[in-house]
Design a protein around this motif. Structure first.
Motif, mmCIF file in Angstrom:
data_model
loop_
_atom_site.group_PDB
_atom_site.id
_atom_site.type_symbol
_atom_site.label_atom_id
_atom_site.label_comp_id
_atom_site.label_asym_id
_atom_site.label_seq_id
_atom_site.Cartn_x
_atom_site.Cartn_y
_atom_site.Cartn_z
ATOM 1 N N ALA A 1 -3.091 1.460 6.412
ATOM 2 C CA ALA A 1 -1.681 1.143 6.756
ATOM 3 C C ALA A 1 -1.718 -0.266 7.403
ATOM 4 O O ALA A 1 -1.109 -1.050 7.713
ATOM 5 N N ASP A 2 -2.901 -0.510 8.270
ATOM 6 C CA ASP A 2 -3.138 -1.513 9.033
ATOM 7 C C ASP A 2 -3.639 -2.725 8.385
ATOM 8 O O ASP A 2 -3.479 -4.031 8.602
ATOM 9 N N PHE A 3 -4.790 -2.568 7.358
ATOM 10 C CA PHE A 3 -5.439 -3.405 6.505
ATOM 11 C C PHE A 3 -4.499 -4.044 5.649
ATOM 12 O O PHE A 3 -4.576 -5.559 5.664
ATOM 13 N N ASP A 4 -3.640 -3.427 5.066
ATOM 14 C CA ASP A 4 -2.662 -3.861 3.991
ATOM 15 C C ASP A 4 -1.863 -5.147 4.398
ATOM 16 O O ASP A 4 -1.320 -4.855 5.115
ATOM 17 N N THR A 5 -1.896 -6.193 3.779
ATOM 18 C CA THR A 5 -1.206 -7.301 4.066
ATOM 19 C C THR A 5 -0.445 -7.826 2.938
ATOM 20 O O THR A 5 -0.862 -7.874 1.789
ATOM 21 N N GLY A 6 0.900 -8.219 3.029
ATOM 22 C CA GLY A 6 1.809 -8.829 1.955
ATOM 23 C C GLY A 6 2.552 -7.920 1.208
ATOM 24 O O GLY A 6 2.466 -6.666 1.566
ATOM 25 N N LYS A 7 3.711 -8.252 0.456
ATOM 26 C CA LYS A 7 4.616 -7.761 0.004
ATOM 27 C C LYS A 7 3.943 -7.029 -1.200
ATOM 28 O O LYS A 7 2.996 -7.248 -1.827
ATOM 29 N N LYS A 8 4.606 -5.824 -1.938
ATOM 30 C CA LYS A 8 4.379 -5.132 -3.032
ATOM 31 C C LYS A 8 3.882 -5.930 -4.212
ATOM 32 O O LYS A 8 3.170 -5.882 -4.925
ATOM 33 N N SER A 9 5.022 -6.889 -4.365
ATOM 34 C CA SER A 9 4.788 -7.755 -5.727
ATOM 35 C C SER A 9 4.430 -9.042 -5.133
ATOM 36 O O SER A 9 4.916 -9.659 -4.089
ATOM 37 N N ARG A 10 3.364 -9.599 -5.818
ATOM 38 C CA ARG A 10 2.728 -10.805 -5.515
ATOM 39 C C ARG A 10 3.189 -11.701 -6.208
ATOM 40 O O ARG A 10 3.692 -11.893 -7.374
ATOM 41 N N PRO B 1 -5.642 -17.645 -13.924
ATOM 42 C CA PRO B 1 -5.243 -16.345 -13.300
ATOM 43 C C PRO B 1 -4.055 -16.386 -12.747
ATOM 44 O O PRO B 1 -3.493 -17.148 -12.283
ATOM 45 N N TYR B 2 -3.369 -15.178 -13.049
ATOM 46 C CA TYR B 2 -1.748 -14.978 -12.600
ATOM 47 C C TYR B 2 -1.808 -15.236 -11.192
ATOM 48 O O TYR B 2 -0.873 -15.770 -10.562
ATOM 49 N N TYR B 3 -2.557 -14.537 -10.423
ATOM 50 C CA TYR B 3 -2.731 -14.432 -8.993
ATOM 51 C C TYR B 3 -3.526 -15.431 -8.293
ATOM 52 O O TYR B 3 -4.746 -15.629 -9.063
ATOM 53 N N PRO B 4 -3.450 -15.893 -7.148
ATOM 54 C CA PRO B 4 -4.355 -16.905 -6.520
ATOM 55 C C PRO B 4 -5.786 -16.266 -6.430
ATOM 56 O O PRO B 4 -5.773 -14.829 -6.222
ATOM 57 N N VAL B 5 -6.798 -16.815 -6.790
ATOM 58 C CA VAL B 5 -8.316 -16.038 -6.437
ATOM 59 C C VAL B 5 -8.553 -15.741 -4.985
ATOM 60 O O VAL B 5 -8.837 -14.811 -4.823
ATOM 61 N N LYS C 1 -3.677 -8.471 0.824
ATOM 62 C CA LYS C 1 -4.950 -7.788 1.031
ATOM 63 C C LYS C 1 -4.491 -6.299 0.764
ATOM 64 O O LYS C 1 -3.525 -5.929 0.935
ATOM 65 N N ARG C 2 -5.470 -5.693 0.208
ATOM 66 C CA ARG C 2 -5.344 -4.339 -0.114
ATOM 67 C C ARG C 2 -6.516 -3.482 -0.001
ATOM 68 O O ARG C 2 -7.608 -4.161 -0.464
ATOM 69 N N VAL C 3 -6.718 -2.260 0.444
ATOM 70 C CA VAL C 3 -7.866 -1.228 0.413
ATOM 71 C C VAL C 3 -7.479 -0.085 -0.393
ATOM 72 O O VAL C 3 -6.209 0.510 -0.204
ATOM 73 N N GLN C 4 -8.304 0.449 -1.056
ATOM 74 C CA GLN C 4 -8.172 1.542 -2.019
ATOM 75 C C GLN C 4 -9.219 2.425 -1.684
ATOM 76 O O GLN C 4 -10.372 2.063 -1.502
ATOM 77 N N TYR C 5 -8.956 3.662 -1.868
ATOM 78 C CA TYR C 5 -9.921 4.744 -1.583
ATOM 79 C C TYR C 5 -10.119 5.895 -2.527
ATOM 80 O O TYR C 5 -8.975 6.316 -2.971
ATOM 81 N N ASN C 6 -11.441 6.687 -2.814
ATOM 82 C CA ASN C 6 -11.298 7.594 -3.650
ATOM 83 C C ASN C 6 -12.470 8.317 -3.280
ATOM 84 O O ASN C 6 -13.747 7.838 -3.112
ATOM 85 N N ARG C 7 -12.573 9.862 -2.970
ATOM 86 C CA ARG C 7 -13.575 10.609 -2.539
ATOM 87 C C ARG C 7 -13.928 11.833 -3.498
ATOM 88 O O ARG C 7 -12.725 12.458 -3.826
ATOM 89 N N TYR C 8 -15.108 12.103 -4.034
ATOM 90 C CA TYR C 8 -15.350 13.283 -4.530
ATOM 91 C C TYR C 8 -16.435 14.033 -3.727
ATOM 92 O O TYR C 8 -17.899 13.616 -3.795
ATOM 93 N N ALA C 9 -16.109 14.990 -2.976
ATOM 94 C CA ALA C 9 -17.277 15.574 -2.190
ATOM 95 C C ALA C 9 -17.819 14.547 -1.074
ATOM 96 O O ALA C 9 -16.988 14.034 -0.421
ATOM 97 N N ASP C 10 -19.002 14.344 -1.067
ATOM 98 C CA ASP C 10 -19.706 13.463 -0.265
ATOM 99 C C ASP C 10 -19.937 12.039 -0.795
ATOM 100 O O ASP C 10 -20.401 11.023 -0.118
ATOM 101 N N ASP C 11 -19.348 11.911 -1.922
ATOM 102 C CA ASP C 11 -19.328 10.448 -2.626
ATOM 103 C C ASP C 11 -17.927 9.860 -2.576
ATOM 104 O O ASP C 11 -16.913 10.539 -2.794
ATOM 105 N N PHE C 12 -18.063 8.628 -2.140
ATOM 106 C CA PHE C 12 -16.618 7.958 -1.981
ATOM 107 C C PHE C 12 -16.867 6.162 -2.550
ATOM 108 O O PHE C 12 -18.031 5.983 -2.258
#
Length: 602
Positions: A239-248, A292-296, A302-313
């Motif tokens: 919530a703090d890290f993500d920057t910018g509107k949903k549509s780039r 590229p459609y979006y700027p390199v 900015k966005r951060v995504q996360y996925n965890r399975y047990a102790d692997d993430f």
């Protein structure tokens, strides 16, 4: 007393309605015999149900009196879990390394299973959607599919690895987490007893000050409760890290190329210089698809995504490498300071997403392919650019062939290495049906696991080696040639074995359905019902124990003893009890005391 399904449903609905709901009367459920019957039924289905703990007892000789004794010890608070019996098993990905496994006593397994049911009902509704390990409706396949959806376009990936995670859980931190929602000191004291039970290794007692025993029925749910703190931290961090509107916003370069492309497209209707207009249109189209459609680099998005399975993430980052390194460092600090866990410096890496990243046995990468495909409107688009691709690692299926000893590598006269299939001597004495079933289960097993991979068809190489190995195993068993074996067992172009069962003449065919990629994460569905729904189903084991009728001699008694065996295929039929089990295809019998005593001497 209320049935377990009613109790668990009530707990789950309270938790679902209010994630901050506090539970204060959980321990009393351990006085309910019906919970033990349900726990008994669940444990009896597991492969380790007949594995003895340090007290030497197994599930065999389960009685209502045995359950009553456990309940009495919990009521007067004299119950003390036995230390787990420590064994070491080889790790699948590295057989040279051993994983410690704690084997609880059977009575402790019953109590742990009830505690697991209760904790699962309390905490499952509040777990994050990003957590996929040891949960209903979740699996490693749902975790990988979530990565495919959520990690589109990520530039950097943090590969998380926690050192000795299960062995490092701080008991005080864990109890502190439990106390937030459980205001029942009797239940909390029971958790302390279970965590501090210790283990026996080489007949020497070892105390446990950290960790949860792998092998304990409660270990998976406790791990999820502990690591859900990390899930919550990442959610707030996002919530703090993500920057910018949903549509780039598209890059300026792409915008200019798109405008030129549209102008050239409009000129196509002009009759004059039509060939020149087509050439300019194709050139503009090619230029547009190469940008590229979006700027390199876009500091405003900015966005951060996360996925965890047990102790692997894994954590995906849209941003700079410095952003990804900062995310890694912040997670490291949180784990160290809040959860007393340590990130492995060697294995926790920040990798560019165009590299192959190993996660849950798969390799995944974010595609940079500029190959085009027409959409439903006939417009050329870079369909695969930015998409997450899943792959079968070569060493995984190669390692399986080595594990099964199904081939060897030989050098030809030209010096090149070639793979040669081998017969498997350990299967020579098995019936024909068991041999083909063994090969089929090994082939289907690896395919079912890697069915989501974009290159799943590579497993046809594994299939070919296994097929030739099977032919050679049959040929070695009957001391003949592969050619004669194939001629004897092949029908309509498919190798198979005929056999007879209750339904009459049957045929088991060697696997020949191909290795097409599949998108269904629940192919080969497992039981995904919530606990309270599962326990609504008939409990035949409990019914037989309560019925009070000996299944051998028919005498009515209040002292039924449940007789269990480990595997049906190990029965020889030498005793009346084994014959009855083989006839009914059951690994258990409800017996009177006299008949049960005869099983010990027979």
């Amino acid at each position: 007393m209320r049935t377990p399904s009613h109790v668990l449903k009530s707990l789950e609905e309270q938790s679902k309605g209010n994630k901050d709901y506090v539970f204060d009367r959980l321990y009393r459920n351990l006085y309910n015999p019906e919970f033990y019957y349900e726990a008994y039924s669940s444990i009896a289905k597991s492969q380790g149900s007949m594995t003895a703990g340090v007290d030497g007892l197994t599930l065999n000789d389960m009685t209502a009196a045995r359950i009553s004794r456990i309940i009495a010890s919990l009521k007067d608070h004299t119950y003390q879990p036995n230390p787990a019996r420590r064994e070491y098993i080889a790790k699948q990905n590295n057989p040279a390394k051993k994983r410690p496994l704690g084997i609880p006593s059977t009575d402790d397994k019953l109590v742990q299973e009830i505690v697991r049911m209760i904790l699962n009902a309390v905490y499952e509704p509040s777990f994050s959607d990003n957590s996929h390990g040891f949960r209903p409706h979740k699996s490693c396949h749902t975790a990988l599919q979530s990565v495919q959806v959520r990690f589109k376009g990520v530039k950097w990936v943090v590969e998380g690895d926690i050192q000795a995670c299960f062995d490092s859980f701080d008991h005080h931190v864990l109890i502190g987490i439990l106390r937030r929602r459980i205001h029942d000191e009797q239940f909390i004291n029971l958790m302390w007893k279970m965590l501090r039970a210790g283990y026996m290794e080489q007949w020497s007692y070892q105390e446990t000050y950290t960790g949860t025993s792998q092998g304990s029925g409660c270990s998976p749910i406790l791990a999820n409760i502990y690591l859900s703190e990390l899930d919550t931290f990442i959610e707030s961090y996002k919530a703090d890290f993500d920057t910018g509107k949903k549509s780039r916003t598209p890059s300026k370069e792409y915008g200019a190329a798109d405008r030129r492309y549209k102008k050239c497209k409009e000129r196509l209707t002009d009759a004059e210089n039509h060939q020149q207009a087509i050439a300019e249109f194709k050139q503009a189209q090619k230029a547009k698809l190469g940008i590229p459609y979006y700027p390199v680099i876009d500091p405003n998005f900015k966005r951060v995504q996360y996925n965890r399975y047990a102790d692997d993430f894994v954590v995906g980052v849209i941003g700079s490498k410095e952003d990804a390194e900062r995310v890694k460092q912040d997670i490291k600090v949180f784990l160290r300071e809040k959860l007393k866990l340590t990130l492995s410096e060697e294995k926790t890496k920040v990798s560019h997403s165009n590299r192959m990243i190993r996660y849950l046995g798969y390799d995944f990468t974010v595609s940079r392919s500029k190959d085009v495909k027409r959409d439903e409107n006939g417009v050329l688009r870079r369909h695969w650019y930015g998409c997450v691709k899943l792959y079968v690692p070569h060493e995984k299926w190669f390692g399986k062939l080595q594990q099964y000893k199904a081939f060897k590598i030989v050098k030809g006269k030209d010096g090149k290495e070639r793979w040669k299939s081998l017969h498997r001597g350990a299967l020579h004495n098995k019936p024909d049906l068991d041999i083909i079933t063994k090969y089929n289960s090994e082939i289907r097993g690896i395919y079912n696991f890697y069915r989501l991979a974009d290159n799943a068809t590579v497993l046809k190489n594994f299939h070919y080696i296994m097929e030739m190995s099977m032919y050679k195993t049959f040929a070695a068993k009957y001391r003949t040639t592969v050619k004669k074996i194939r001629a004897k067992y092949t029908r309509n172009g498919v190798f198979g074995v005929d056999y007879v069962n209750r339904s009459g003449q049957q045929r088991s065919e060697f696997y020949h359905d191909g290795f097409k990629k599949q998108d269904d994460a629940w192919f080969g569905n497992i039981d995904v019902l919530p606990d309270y729904r599962r326990y609504d189903r008939p409990n035949t084991l409990a019914a037989r124990l309560k019925a009070g009728v000996c299944e051998t001699c028919g005498v009515e008694t209040h002292e039924i003893h449940m007789h269990h065996v480990k595997r049906l295929k190990d029965l020889t039929g030498k005793t009346e009890f084994e014959l009855l089990m083989m006839k009914r295809r059951r690994k258990s019998l409800a017996l009177c005391p006299e008949c049960f005593n005869r099983t010990k001497s027979s």
